[in-house]
Design a protein around this motif. Structure first.
Motif, PDB file in Angstrom:
ATOM      1  N   PHE A 139       4.312  22.423  28.360  1.00  0.00           N
ATOM      2  CA  PHE A 139       3.356  23.531  28.343  1.00  0.00           C
ATOM      3  C   PHE A 139       3.702  24.563  27.265  1.00  0.00           C
ATOM      4  CE2 PHE A 139       6.403  24.425  31.733  1.00  0.00           C
ATOM      5  CZ  PHE A 139       6.802  25.728  31.481  1.00  0.00           C
ATOM      6  N   GLY A 140       4.372  24.095  26.216  1.00  0.00           N
ATOM      7  CA  GLY A 140       4.547  24.923  25.043  1.00  0.00           C
ATOM      8  C   GLY A 140       5.670  25.924  25.099  1.00  0.00           C
ATOM      9  N   ALA A 141       6.599  25.764  26.035  1.00  0.00           N
ATOM     10  CA  ALA A 141       7.754  26.660  26.130  1.00  0.00           C
ATOM     11  C   ALA A 141       8.985  25.960  25.559  1.00  0.00           C
ATOM     12  CB  ALA A 141       7.997  27.070  27.580  1.00  0.00           C
ATOM     13  N   GLY A 142      10.038  26.761  25.350  1.00  0.00           N
ATOM     14  CA  GLY A 142      11.283  26.203  24.854  1.00  0.00           C
ATOM     15  C   GLY A 142      12.327  26.120  25.951  1.00  0.00           C
ATOM     16  N   ILE A 143      13.497  25.612  25.602  1.00  0.00           N
ATOM     17  CA  ILE A 143      14.617  25.482  26.531  1.00  0.00           C
ATOM     18  C   ILE A 143      15.526  26.687  26.343  1.00  0.00           C
ATOM     19  CG2 ILE A 143      16.523  24.017  27.297  1.00  0.00           C
ATOM     20  CD1 ILE A 143      13.827  22.645  27.564  1.00  0.00           C
ATOM     21  N   VAL A 144      15.768  27.429  27.420  1.00  0.00           N
ATOM     22  CA  VAL A 144      16.583  28.644  27.317  1.00  0.00           C
ATOM     23  C   VAL A 144      18.059  28.287  27.135  1.00  0.00           C
ATOM     24  CG1 VAL A 144      17.279  30.787  28.446  1.00  0.00           C
ATOM     25  CG2 VAL A 144      14.932  29.969  28.677  1.00  0.00           C
ATOM     26  N   VAL A 145      18.572  27.406  27.985  1.00  0.00           N
ATOM     27  CA  VAL A 145      19.991  27.026  27.933  1.00  0.00           C
ATOM     28  C   VAL A 145      20.060  25.521  27.670  1.00  0.00           C
ATOM     29  CG1 VAL A 145      22.224  27.100  29.088  1.00  0.00           C
ATOM     30  CG2 VAL A 145      20.505  28.853  29.602  1.00  0.00           C
ATOM     31  N   MET A 146      20.292  25.153  26.425  1.00  0.00           N
ATOM     32  CA  MET A 146      20.259  23.745  26.025  1.00  0.00           C
ATOM     33  C   MET A 146      21.588  23.062  26.369  1.00  0.00           C
ATOM     34  SD  MET A 146      18.048  21.644  24.531  1.00  0.00           S
ATOM     35  CE  MET A 146      17.016  22.550  23.375  1.00  0.00           C
ATOM     36  N   ILE A 147      21.910  23.077  27.666  1.00  0.00           N
ATOM     37  CA  ILE A 147      23.189  22.521  28.112  1.00  0.00           C
ATOM     38  C   ILE A 147      23.096  21.029  28.414  1.00  0.00           C
ATOM     39  CG2 ILE A 147      22.850  23.047  30.575  1.00  0.00           C
ATOM     40  CD1 ILE A 147      25.846  23.925  30.602  1.00  0.00           C
ATOM     41  N   GLU A 228      23.948  29.089  21.633  1.00  0.00           N
ATOM     42  CA  GLU A 228      23.402  30.319  21.051  1.00  0.00           C
ATOM     43  C   GLU A 228      22.340  29.995  20.001  1.00  0.00           C
ATOM     44  OE1 GLU A 228      23.706  33.459  21.743  1.00  0.00           O
ATOM     45  OE2 GLU A 228      25.364  33.473  23.177  1.00  0.00           O
ATOM     46  N   ALA A 229      22.582  28.965  19.198  1.00  0.00           N
ATOM     47  CA  ALA A 229      21.596  28.572  18.190  1.00  0.00           C
ATOM     48  C   ALA A 229      20.304  28.094  18.857  1.00  0.00           C
ATOM     49  CB  ALA A 229      22.166  27.473  17.292  1.00  0.00           C
ATOM     50  N   ALA A 230      20.444  27.332  19.941  1.00  0.00           N
ATOM     51  CA  ALA A 230      19.264  26.858  20.669  1.00  0.00           C
ATOM     52  C   ALA A 230      18.511  28.019  21.310  1.00  0.00           C
ATOM     53  CB  ALA A 230      19.676  25.838  21.731  1.00  0.00           C
ATOM     54  N   LEU A 231      19.253  29.021  21.784  1.00  0.00           N
ATOM     55  CA  LEU A 231      18.605  30.221  22.329  1.00  0.00           C
ATOM     56  C   LEU A 231      17.798  30.915  21.238  1.00  0.00           C
ATOM     57  CD1 LEU A 231      18.172  32.306  24.612  1.00  0.00           C
ATOM     58  CD2 LEU A 231      20.316  33.401  23.884  1.00  0.00           C
ATOM     59  N   GLY A 232      18.351  30.968  20.019  1.00  0.00           N
ATOM     60  CA  GLY A 232      17.614  31.541  18.901  1.00  0.00           C
ATOM     61  C   GLY A 232      16.327  30.784  18.618  1.00  0.00           C
ATOM     62  N   THR A 233      16.390  29.459  18.727  1.00  0.00           N
ATOM     63  CA  THR A 233      15.181  28.649  18.555  1.00  0.00           C
ATOM     64  C   THR A 233      14.152  28.971  19.623  1.00  0.00           C
ATOM     65  OG1 THR A 233      16.431  26.840  17.528  1.00  0.00           O
ATOM     66  CG2 THR A 233      14.286  26.278  18.493  1.00  0.00           C
ATOM     67  N   ASP A 234      14.605  29.090  20.870  1.00  0.00           N
ATOM     68  CA  ASP A 234      13.689  29.415  21.959  1.00  0.00           C
ATOM     69  C   ASP A 234      13.067  30.795  21.755  1.00  0.00           C
ATOM     70  OD1 ASP A 234      12.342  29.003  24.381  1.00  0.00           O
ATOM     71  OD2 ASP A 234      13.905  30.009  25.521  1.00  0.00           O
ATOM     72  N   LEU A 235      13.861  31.737  21.237  1.00  0.00           N
ATOM     73  CA  LEU A 235      13.331  33.071  20.972  1.00  0.00           C
ATOM     74  C   LEU A 235      12.171  33.002  19.976  1.00  0.00           C
ATOM     75  CD1 LEU A 235      13.425  36.141  21.254  1.00  0.00           C
ATOM     76  CD2 LEU A 235      15.255  36.171  19.543  1.00  0.00           C
ATOM     77  N   LEU A 236      12.313  32.188  18.933  1.00  0.00           N
ATOM     78  CA  LEU A 236      11.226  32.033  17.969  1.00  0.00           C
ATOM     79  C   LEU A 236      10.012  31.364  18.603  1.00  0.00           C
ATOM     80  CD1 LEU A 236      13.183  30.937  14.772  1.00  0.00           C
ATOM     81  CD2 LEU A 236      12.186  33.179  15.263  1.00  0.00           C
ATOM     82  N   ILE A 237      10.259  30.349  19.442  1.00  0.00           N
ATOM     83  CA  ILE A 237       9.155  29.655  20.120  1.00  0.00           C
ATOM     84  C   ILE A 237       8.365  30.629  20.981  1.00  0.00           C
ATOM     85  CG2 ILE A 237       8.605  27.957  21.911  1.00  0.00           C
ATOM     86  CD1 ILE A 237      10.985  26.291  20.826  1.00  0.00           C
ATOM     87  N   GLU A 238       9.072  31.386  21.821  1.00  0.00           N
ATOM     88  CA  GLU A 238       8.394  32.305  22.730  1.00  0.00           C
ATOM     89  C   GLU A 238       7.839  33.521  21.985  1.00  0.00           C
ATOM     90  OE1 GLU A 238       7.674  31.389  25.546  1.00  0.00           O
ATOM     91  OE2 GLU A 238       9.201  30.012  26.281  1.00  0.00           O
ATOM     92  N   GLY A 239       8.610  34.016  21.013  1.00  0.00           N
ATOM     93  CA  GLY A 239       8.172  35.193  20.282  1.00  0.00           C
ATOM     94  C   GLY A 239       6.926  34.952  19.462  1.00  0.00           C
TER      95      GLY A 239
END
Length: 273
Positions: A139-147, A228-239
């Motif tokens: 549904f177009g969201a990213g992964i917050v914690v890419m663990i 942290e890098a994946a969180l940055g990616t998610d921030l761009l996706i959501e932002g």
């Protein structure tokens, strides 16, 4: 302190956190995340507590981060999303960083951010009726914690995340390393508490140092930098906002979340996936 969205109790040497919004499938809203953090603070300060169990009230562990709250608050842009995602990420990773061992006791649904929380715990015990998944991309969201890739490896993680799988049965989760044990639902709480008590009987300094040493094996390979890098990616996706998520939320606001989920699932061929 009194809690509104969780139950926090001490059972001898074990602290137990129960996610307590069963009417919302224990969805993780910002209030709950704050209360989880406060409960972990309390458990870490208490020298009599040797281990921590987290579980969900009712028939599920948790459906993940609260989409209804997002619909109501309507955050937009990187500046508004940054503190939200930072809090989501930091709360989940508290279970990894906690100096005392953490055990997730999972029944029913354990999805998205809640799946990440269960994976961040030191051990995950699943009832036979538990199921796991990371449906965010659907549904177009990213992964917050890419663990997940650090737990199951990149091949399987890509299969789960890129296909948006959200019905991984407990036994399959055990086979790929997401889960330590699968137990009858009626025995889940008893087994999780017994494991937690056994850990709590060991010298706490020894447990703390050993947990840190095990975690450092993953962290030495760059795990924290990658997360942290994946969180940055998610921030761009959501932002920036994806068209899929905008349409999903539009349907959810107009027709309800169930209708949005029907729209989401109708776009994909479930057979073989």
């Amino acid at each position: 302190m009194p809690f509104m969205t969780i139950v926090f109790e001490t059972l001898g040497p074990v602290a137990r956190i129960t996610l307590n919004r069963p009417e919302r499938t224990n969805a993780l809203n910002q209030t709950m995340l704050g209360e989880i953090g406060a409960a972990l603070d309390e458990a870490e300060r208490d020298h009599d507590i040797g281990s921590i169990v987290v579980r969900g009230a009712g028939s599920a562990f948790s459906s993940g981060f609260d989409l209804k709250e997002q619909m109501e608050r309507r955050p937009s842009g990187v500046a508004q999303w940054r503190p939200i995602l930072r809090n989501d990420f930091d709360t989940v990773m508290r279970f990894w960083r906690c100096p005392k061992p953490t055990i997730a006791a999972v029944r029913g649904a354990c999805l998205a951010g809640a799946c990440e929380l269960a994976l961040a715990c030191d051990m995950t015990i699943a009832a036979q009726d538990a199921f796991f998944g990371e449906p965010e991309l659907k549904f177009g969201a990213g992964i917050v914690v890419m663990i997940l890739p650090w737990i199951v490896g990149p091949k399987i993680a890509k299969e789960i995340i890129l296909l948006g799988q959200d019905r991984i049965p407990a036994e399959r989760a055990r086979e790929i390393g997401m889960v330590n044990r699968v137990v009858p639902a009626a025995d889940l709480d008893e087994i999780a508490l017994a494991m937690a008590r056994n850990i709590a009987a060991i010298d706490p300094g020894l447990v703390k140092d050993t947990k840190r040493a095990i975690n450092q094996a993953s962290e030495a390979q760059g795990m924290m930098q990658a997360l942290e890098a994946a969180l940055g990616t998610d921030l761009l996706i959501e932002g920036e906002g994806s068209p899929d998520k905008a349409h999903f939320l539009e349907i959810a606001r107009r027709d309800g979340l169930k209708a949005a989920l029907v729209w989401r699932d109708a776009r994909f061929e479930a057979k073989g996936a």
